[in-house]
Design a protein around this motif. Structure first.
Motif, PDB file in Angstrom:
ATOM      1  N   ASN A 133      -2.017 -11.571  -1.453  1.00 46.36           N
ATOM      2  CA  ASN A 133      -2.269 -10.753  -0.253  1.00 46.36           C
ATOM      3  C   ASN A 133      -2.410  -9.271  -0.582  1.00 46.36           C
ATOM      4  O   ASN A 133      -2.111  -8.411   0.246  1.00 46.36           O
ATOM      5  N   ASP A 134      -2.863  -8.956  -1.801  1.00 48.65           N
ATOM      6  CA  ASP A 134      -2.831  -7.560  -2.246  1.00 48.65           C
ATOM      7  C   ASP A 134      -4.176  -6.847  -2.114  1.00 48.65           C
ATOM      8  O   ASP A 134      -4.458  -5.902  -2.843  1.00 48.65           O
ATOM      9  N   SER A 136      -6.842  -4.635   0.184  1.00 50.97           N
ATOM     10  CA  SER A 136      -7.060  -3.845   1.398  1.00 50.97           C
ATOM     11  C   SER A 136      -8.315  -4.392   2.086  1.00 50.97           C
ATOM     12  O   SER A 136      -9.127  -5.060   1.468  1.00 50.97           O
ATOM     13  N   ASP A 139      -5.980  -8.143   6.772  1.00 52.16           N
ATOM     14  CA  ASP A 139      -4.534  -8.256   7.010  1.00 52.16           C
ATOM     15  C   ASP A 139      -3.946  -9.342   6.111  1.00 52.16           C
ATOM     16  O   ASP A 139      -2.836  -9.207   5.621  1.00 52.16           O
ATOM     17  N   THR A 310      -8.229   0.759  -2.924  1.00 54.10           N
ATOM     18  CA  THR A 310      -7.123   1.186  -2.066  1.00 54.10           C
ATOM     19  C   THR A 310      -5.960   0.217  -2.221  1.00 54.10           C
ATOM     20  O   THR A 310      -6.130  -0.998  -2.075  1.00 54.10           O
ATOM     21  N   LYS A 312      -2.912  -1.788  -1.099  1.00 55.71           N
ATOM     22  CA  LYS A 312      -2.364  -2.240   0.182  1.00 55.71           C
ATOM     23  C   LYS A 312      -0.846  -2.082   0.152  1.00 55.71           C
ATOM     24  O   LYS A 312      -0.181  -2.556  -0.769  1.00 55.71           O
ATOM     25  N   ARG A 313      -0.341  -1.429   1.151  1.00 52.84           N
ATOM     26  CA  ARG A 313       1.102  -1.147   1.196  1.00 52.84           C
ATOM     27  C   ARG A 313       1.865  -2.253   1.926  1.00 52.84           C
ATOM     28  O   ARG A 313       1.342  -2.845   2.863  1.00 52.84           O
TER      29      ARG A 313
END
Ligand code: ATP
Length: 327
Positions: A133-134, A136, A139, A310, A312-313
């Motif tokens: 899920n890393d 950007s 979701d 980017t 993803k946080r």
């Protein structure tokens, strides 16, 4: 007006993820629905380099929706990282009359797709298929929900034995650079703490959390460790904790590759189906060098360069929730 796309190639690349089959099925059926021929390319970019591909039909993708892994097979292709390798891939791309490429994979696969598209002016669209899920621009990635469910199911079982023996368990989940699976399964599995690559937690902070739990008569203790965390492996962390609290009965369980397998959850099947159709529709509309995503439950297209650059946080609010609930 967008160039007409008559023939699409689809491949799966990098680490496999549950739901990749559902995504391929959606690409195949959406293509045929719109009158586009579709070729399945085997073993990721290696298949493109070696011409290992064949036309797929509606029935070629029957009964794969519920299967984990990828029937197209996946690979990490060293040759595709070279200019010569990509030139061979382009020769086969042209020889088979392909007009566009759909790549299902993670950030590495998209980097390759981006370079290939720029070098040969080929339309490409990425579908995010990775348990981490890393990425950007979406979701959720395909496979993440299934991996979290697998991890959570294992944690539930470990908790049964942890509480029976009043043991402290360190459960290591996948996530070399990203703690999404760890955070999600810590909340869903009711862990006392989690250690993830994104946060600089110290052994001292962990010990103080464990001691607080013991003072509060906490019945069982499960700590989730992401495999790439800064404090070392789950075995290293267990050893350091043992030095500080020698009376604790500590065990370690590394979940490993079982998190990659299994039948995809409904959420992953639906996500993969939506993204597969969106990839074909995006190509028909003239989209290229983009990754399909779902943001706030709406389909979106993000430039591949942006999606891979980017970082993803993790959601700070989910962190806060995990902490509140761990007392
Ligand atoms: P996961 O997130 O599961 O690891 P991934 O797609 O990031 O999946 P990688 O092994 O990083 O997996 O990349 C898959 C393939 O993409 C590589 O084997 C290679 O063929 C291609 N690729 C990656 N980076 C590049 C690059 N810089 N140039 C060309 N091709 C690349």
């Amino acid at each position: 007006m967008a160039t007409e796309i008559k023939k699409i190639g689809v491949l799966t690349s990098g680490g496999d993820a549950p739901g990749m089959n559902a995504a391929v099925r959606a690409v195949v059926r959406a293509s045929i629905y719109y009158g586009i021929d579709v070729f399945g390319i085997y073993k990721g970019y290696d298949g493109l380099i070696n011409g290992n591909m064949e036309q797929l039909y509606v029935r070629s993708v029957s009964n794969i929706l519920s299967r984990g892994g990828t029937f197209l097979l996946s690979a990490r292709s060293k040759e595709f990282r070279t200019k010569e390798g990509r030139a061979k891939a382009y020769e086969n791309f042209k020889a088979n009359g392909l007009d566009a490429l759909v790549v299902i994979g993670g950030d590495g696969s998209f980097t390759g797709a981006d370079i290939f598209s720029q070098e040969f002016d080929v339309p490409v669209i990425g579908i995010p298929g990775t348990i981490d899920n890393d990425l950007s621009g979406t979701d959720f990635t395909i496979g993440y929900d299934t991996a979290c469910n697998t991890a959570r199911e294992a944690i539930d079982k470990i908790r049964d034995t942890a509480s029976s023996h009043e043991r402290l368990f360190f459960v290591e989940v996948m996530g070399r650079d990203a703690g999404f699976i760890a955070l999600n399964s810590a909340i869903g599995g009711g862990a006392v703490a989690m250690i993830v690559p994104e946060h600089n937690w110290s052994i001292d902070a962990l010990i103080s959390r464990l001691k607080k739990g013991a003072a509060n008569q906490k019945a069982s203790n499960v700590v989730i460790v992401a495999e790439g965390c800064h404090l070392g492996s789950s075995y290293d962390i267990a050893e350091k904790v043992k030095e500080h609290i020698p009376h604790y009965d500590i065990r370690v369980s590394v979940l490993g590759h079982l998190q990659r397998g299994g039948s995809p959850t409904t959420l992953d099947r639906v996500l993969a189906s939506r993204m597969g159709v969106a990839a074909v529709e995006g190509l028909r509309e003239g989209q290229s060098k983009v990754m399909v995503g779902v943001i706030n439950n709406k389909i979106s297209y993000t430039p591949i360069g942006e999606a891979i650059k980017t970082i993803k946080r993790l959601d700070d609010d989910e962190f806060r929730i995990a902490k509140i609930l761990s007392i």
